[in-house]
Design a protein around this motif. Sequence first.
Motif, PDB file in Angstrom:
ATOM      1  N   ASP A 201     -10.403  69.304  14.549  1.00  0.00           N
ATOM      2  CA  ASP A 201     -10.603  70.616  15.156  1.00  0.00           C
ATOM      3  C   ASP A 201     -10.521  70.628  16.685  1.00  0.00           C
ATOM      4  O   ASP A 201      -9.797  71.441  17.257  1.00  0.00           O
ATOM      5  CB  ASP A 201     -11.974  71.177  14.722  1.00  0.00           C
ATOM      6  N   ASN A 301     -15.970  76.087  14.160  1.00  0.00           N
ATOM      7  CA  ASN A 301     -15.280  76.961  13.227  1.00  0.00           C
ATOM      8  C   ASN A 301     -16.377  77.566  12.356  1.00  0.00           C
ATOM      9  O   ASN A 301     -17.105  76.832  11.686  1.00  0.00           O
ATOM     10  CB  ASN A 301     -14.324  76.045  12.425  1.00  0.00           C
ATOM     11  N   GLN A 304     -17.827  76.422   8.797  1.00  0.00           N
ATOM     12  CA  GLN A 304     -17.081  75.289   8.221  1.00  0.00           C
ATOM     13  C   GLN A 304     -18.022  74.207   7.697  1.00  0.00           C
ATOM     14  O   GLN A 304     -17.820  73.664   6.625  1.00  0.00           O
ATOM     15  CB  GLN A 304     -16.140  74.694   9.277  1.00  0.00           C
ATOM     16  N   ASN A 332      -8.806  79.339   9.414  1.00  0.00           N
ATOM     17  CA  ASN A 332      -9.049  78.651   8.152  1.00  0.00           C
ATOM     18  C   ASN A 332      -8.665  77.187   8.315  1.00  0.00           C
ATOM     19  O   ASN A 332      -7.799  76.859   9.123  1.00  0.00           O
ATOM     20  CB  ASN A 332      -8.200  79.274   7.038  1.00  0.00           C
ATOM     21  N   LYS A 333      -9.301  76.329   7.508  1.00  0.00           N
ATOM     22  CA  LYS A 333      -9.071  74.893   7.679  1.00  0.00           C
ATOM     23  C   LYS A 333      -7.589  74.544   7.535  1.00  0.00           C
ATOM     24  O   LYS A 333      -7.058  73.730   8.292  1.00  0.00           O
ATOM     25  CB  LYS A 333      -9.910  74.090   6.666  1.00  0.00           C
ATOM     26  N   ASP A 334      -6.898  75.170   6.556  1.00  0.00           N
ATOM     27  CA  ASP A 334      -5.486  74.797   6.372  1.00  0.00           C
ATOM     28  C   ASP A 334      -4.646  75.181   7.583  1.00  0.00           C
ATOM     29  O   ASP A 334      -3.685  74.491   7.930  1.00  0.00           O
ATOM     30  CB  ASP A 334      -4.914  75.385   5.070  1.00  0.00           C
ATOM     31  N   ILE A 336      -5.696  75.008  10.631  1.00  0.00           N
ATOM     32  CA  ILE A 336      -5.985  73.978  11.646  1.00  0.00           C
ATOM     33  C   ILE A 336      -5.205  72.703  11.327  1.00  0.00           C
ATOM     34  O   ILE A 336      -4.584  72.094  12.201  1.00  0.00           O
ATOM     35  CB  ILE A 336      -7.510  73.683  11.701  1.00  0.00           C
ATOM     36  N   ILE A 337      -5.216  72.327  10.040  1.00  0.00           N
ATOM     37  CA  ILE A 337      -4.489  71.113   9.641  1.00  0.00           C
ATOM     38  C   ILE A 337      -2.992  71.293   9.901  1.00  0.00           C
ATOM     39  O   ILE A 337      -2.329  70.396  10.442  1.00  0.00           O
ATOM     40  CB  ILE A 337      -4.733  70.814   8.138  1.00  0.00           C
TER      41      ILE A 337
END
Length: 418
Positions: A201, A301, A304, A332-334, A336-337
Amino acid sequence: MHYKIVVHYAELALKGRNRSEFVKRLRKQMRKKLKSLGFDWQVRSIHDRVFVEIPTIEKKQAEQAVTELARIPGIAWLSLVHWFPEPEFRFLKGENLQPVYDLISYLANDVYQEGQRFAVRVKRSDKNFPMNSQEFEKALATCIFKTSSWQHVDLKNADQFFYVDVTSQGMSVHTNKIRGTGGLPVSSTGRVLTLLSGGFDSPVAAWLMANRGCSVDFIHFSASHHNLNDVENYKIARIVRQLSEVTGRSRLFIVPYTHFDMALLEQDLDYDLILFRRFMARVAEHIMVDINAAALVTGDNLGQVASQTLDNINSMNRAISSPILRPLLTYNKDEIINKSMDLGLFEVCREPYKDCCALISKSPRTKSKFNVLDKLETQYLEGYSDLIRDTLDETTTLVYNFGQLVFKKEFGDENSYV
Ligand code: ATP
Ligand code: MG
């Protein structure tokens, strides 16, 4: 054949003096980036474009420069163009257009694909040119029909465009447009200090700030001291090195959290995580004053993990008077990835990282009222200013410049190293 790189900058809506300042900063960042690649090339503005003068005839080097420049904040898109300088080619009188037709014909054959449709786009910013844009587009399209296998034109939805730009200084021809990352040039909107941990992150948060024009420095809280000989191989240092390919000059301050850890040892407080957050903010604020940073940045985030609640965010904000920015708060986490993959940071960020936050309790408090925290800090962390001073006294500093380590200094060390 001459090559140039033509850069169209983002944020065209910027007006007046702001705009010229941003363009100046963009040119500066581009020049430094090129220098870091070993290219001492000129970067100039003409009208609303930035041009990179390429002295070499090595196409490979020119292509490498385009790929690398595309990562610099502030660029909407850029192209490697073939360049016919005026007055050498005397285009403006329309006397010697044959080299342009020859090149168009060569490019048409080079990029030809069966069944596809093409279009020619002429932009004429010099009105002395004897043909208007449409006439020249037609003449070039006729040349393409005659000398290659292209058969279909589609002005709106072509698969392949041929771009020709006629200016008072010369004519550019190209077939490619490479997207930049948009945003604003680094150093145009101020300086921030990023709290950098070992995950996905915070590096992405730092990049987002850089892409909005911030100069970015970093602070990391570590459990261990690192041998200065190989501190640059440490995961955190490698993340900063990589980010600096885009952020330019970035400092990394590594400070221990051992003093804080010791102070809370055996207290068994389930508030330790938020107390640690507040401690990080306070130490960071001291460094912010030294480096003249206007805001602190985190990779927080919302929701999270258990600790990232509005209550805890509020409690951290209350610890210092400087603003704390959280560019990933609503991601959303995806997303960020995916961003970390786009930035080439995914591999290094996914490496295991044990160093950090060993002190954090398993079920951290999700609600924390700052007045309760104030009390706990007075009760358990008396000598808070000593705690901060002892921590800062053990700072190790690394400075990166466009992917190169240029300076390192360990606490208590009078010397500095490159
Ligand atoms: P990240 O992916 O950035 O590690 P995370 O999802 O693991 O974040 P936390 O560990 O709760 O979340 O940390 C939240 C934020 O606090 C991080 O994004 C970072 O900005 C800051 N932070 C956490 N640990 C440290 C540390 N050891 N040093 C500096 N900053 C830290
Ligand atoms: Mg983390």
